[in-house]
Scaffold this motif. Structure first.
Motif, mmCIF file in Angstrom:
data_model
loop_
_atom_site.group_PDB
_atom_site.id
_atom_site.type_symbol
_atom_site.label_atom_id
_atom_site.label_comp_id
_atom_site.label_asym_id
_atom_site.label_seq_id
_atom_site.Cartn_x
_atom_site.Cartn_y
_atom_site.Cartn_z
ATOM 1 N N ARG A 15 -0.036 137.751 -94.237
ATOM 2 C CA ARG A 15 1.347 137.367 -94.526
ATOM 3 C C ARG A 15 1.442 135.885 -94.916
ATOM 4 N NH1 ARG A 15 4.826 141.101 -90.279
ATOM 5 N NH2 ARG A 15 4.694 142.885 -91.654
ATOM 6 N N ASP A 28 4.063 139.788 -85.608
ATOM 7 C CA ASP A 28 5.329 140.348 -86.090
ATOM 8 C C ASP A 28 6.432 139.292 -85.994
ATOM 9 O OD1 ASP A 28 7.269 142.172 -86.878
ATOM 10 O OD2 ASP A 28 7.602 142.908 -84.827
ATOM 11 N N ASP A 60 8.345 136.502 -89.242
ATOM 12 C CA ASP A 60 9.761 136.312 -89.633
ATOM 13 C C ASP A 60 10.126 134.821 -89.582
ATOM 14 O OD1 ASP A 60 9.745 139.127 -89.614
ATOM 15 O OD2 ASP A 60 11.859 139.190 -89.053
ATOM 16 N N THR A 103 7.471 141.947 -95.725
ATOM 17 C CA THR A 103 7.494 141.682 -94.275
ATOM 18 C C THR A 103 8.828 142.102 -93.655
ATOM 19 O OG1 THR A 103 5.918 139.863 -94.453
ATOM 20 C CG2 THR A 103 7.406 139.771 -92.594
HETATM 21 MG MG MG Z 1 8.450 142.556 -88.428
#
Ligand code: MG
Ligand code: IPM
Length: 385
Positions: free
Chosen positions: A113, A268, A272, A299
């Motif tokens: 990411r 996770d 963000d 994402t």
């Molecule tokens: Mg997520």
């Protein structure tokens, strides 16, 4: 004729209906310009809505067989999830965990990411310029508290709601970390750092291990594995910070980070945070990658609050699809395919730096389709010059 590549498209819910066609548009343009010989299967309906429509029988379209997801060269999918289903954990194992199940089914142990402040985009962090922020989160993708839904079915016997007379007495989730799961994702992070240009602040190649070792056993195993793997990469700085401290430092000094590796759940959450740092979740791309398979997805979630308004930013998924092609190019040793994937990132930067076409999350008033068209135009322009 070059070999043929097949890519399976899965739609999803909410804004997926708007952003997936834009990713397809970009793939078709790349196919034309670079002669990639791509075959796009679908995109097929997939996700919570499909599951409801199939009367809760299946989330998978009949065309999508288990064999197929192994056979294709790559997969991309839009976000899934309907808010009305979110409260129900059991349902979520059916629906919400679909992407998680796909990660585990194909053993895609690294979720890549990137967090990059792009030209023409304003970060909420004051005074940051493009180039100041450029790091990649490598999120472990098959273990930790999401393991219950993935490899370790037996953990279900420990996790769960414990009820008396129909009332929940307590709820428990188990965190699992294995030496194999830690090692392969940490190695992935070091290999990635090896091929990057280092952190913006000092050009040093650096991998940051972040979790809560010393307090949680699984995280301690993660950190110890990191210690061992890092010895094989003496030219790369091994950096450590607890996950709470990382959240603080990422805001205060994001330019320090190059590659950040972390267990599943933290990954996770901090991805963000990274979405915010880079100016919008609408730019937050992701690739779920394993040794033999990969799938691209944004994402962010299905954003039901803006679904159907034609204002969702398709760049997250477009960038993810670019990452997928690059990954495929690397795996299949196809330089042309790799170049096509890289071109997506450049085309997006060109569109953003001009600043004429942008969706409302980036302060503009363009539609989802206008953004997709602008990226295609840049791809075609670069090829004709
Ligand atoms: Mg997520
Ligand atoms: C993500 C999402 C998923 C996850 C959800 C939808 C299961 O939040 O890709 O970050 O937690 O991995």
């Amino acid at each position: 004729m070059a070999r043929k590549y097949t890519i399976l498209g899965l739609i999803g819910d909410g804004i997926a209906h708007e952003i997936v066609p834009e990713a397809v548009k970009v793939l078709r343009a790349l196919d034309e310009v670079y002669n990639l010989n791509l075959e796009i299967l679908g995109p097929y309906p997939f996700g919570a809505k499909y599951w409801l429509e199939s009367r809760r029988k299946s989330s998978w379209h009949p065309e999508i067989t288990r064999e197929l997801i192994y056979e294709v060269d790559g997969i991309f999918k839009g976000p899934v999830g309907l808010p009305e289903l979110l409260e129900d954990v059991k349902l979520n194992y059916e629906v919400g965990f679909l992407p998680v199940n796909l990660r585990s089914e194909l053993d895609l142990y690294a979720n890549i990411r990137p967090c990059k402040l792009r030209p023409g985009v304003k970060s909420p962090l004051n005074g940051k310029k493009p180039g100041d922020i450029d790091f990649v989160i490598v999120r472990e993708n098959t273990e930790h508290c999401l393991a219950e839904a993935t490899h370790f079915g037996g953990i279900r016997d420990i996790s769960g709601y414990f009820e008396r007379a129909g009332k929940i007495e307590f709820a428990a989730d188990v965190y699992v970390q294995t030496p194999k799961g830690c090692k392969r994702v940490i190695e992935y992070a070091f290999e990635l750092a090896y091929n990057r240009n280092g952190a913006p602040i000092d050009g040093r190649k650096r991998v940051t291990c972040t979790c809560k070792w010393g307090l949680l056993r699984g995280d301690t195993l993660f950190k110890r594995t990191f210690d061992e793997v890092s010895l094989k990469y003496p030219d790369i700085e091994a950096d450590y910070t607890w996950i709470d401290g990382w959240a603080y430092r990422a805001i205060m000094k994001p330019e320090f980070y190059d590659v950040v590796v972390t267990p599943n759940q933290y990954g996770d959450i901090i991805s963000d945070l990274a979405g915010a740092i880079q100016g919008s979740m609408g730019l937050a791309a992701a690739l779920n990658a394993g040794d033999d398979h990969a799938f691209a997805e944004a994402t962010h979630g299905s954003a039901p609050d803006i679904a159907g308004k034609n204002i969702a930013n398709p760049l997250s998924l477009i960038l993810s699809v670019g990452m997928l092609l690059e990954w495929m190019g690397e795996k299949r040793k196809d330089k042309n395919l790799k170049a096509a994937g890289r071109q997506v990132d450049r085309a997006v930067d060109l569109v953003l730096s001009e600043g004429k076409v942008r969706t409302p999350d980036l302060g503009g008033s363009s539609t989802t389709q206008q953004v997709g068209d602008a990226v295609v135009e840049k791809i075609k322009f670069a090829a004709s010059n």
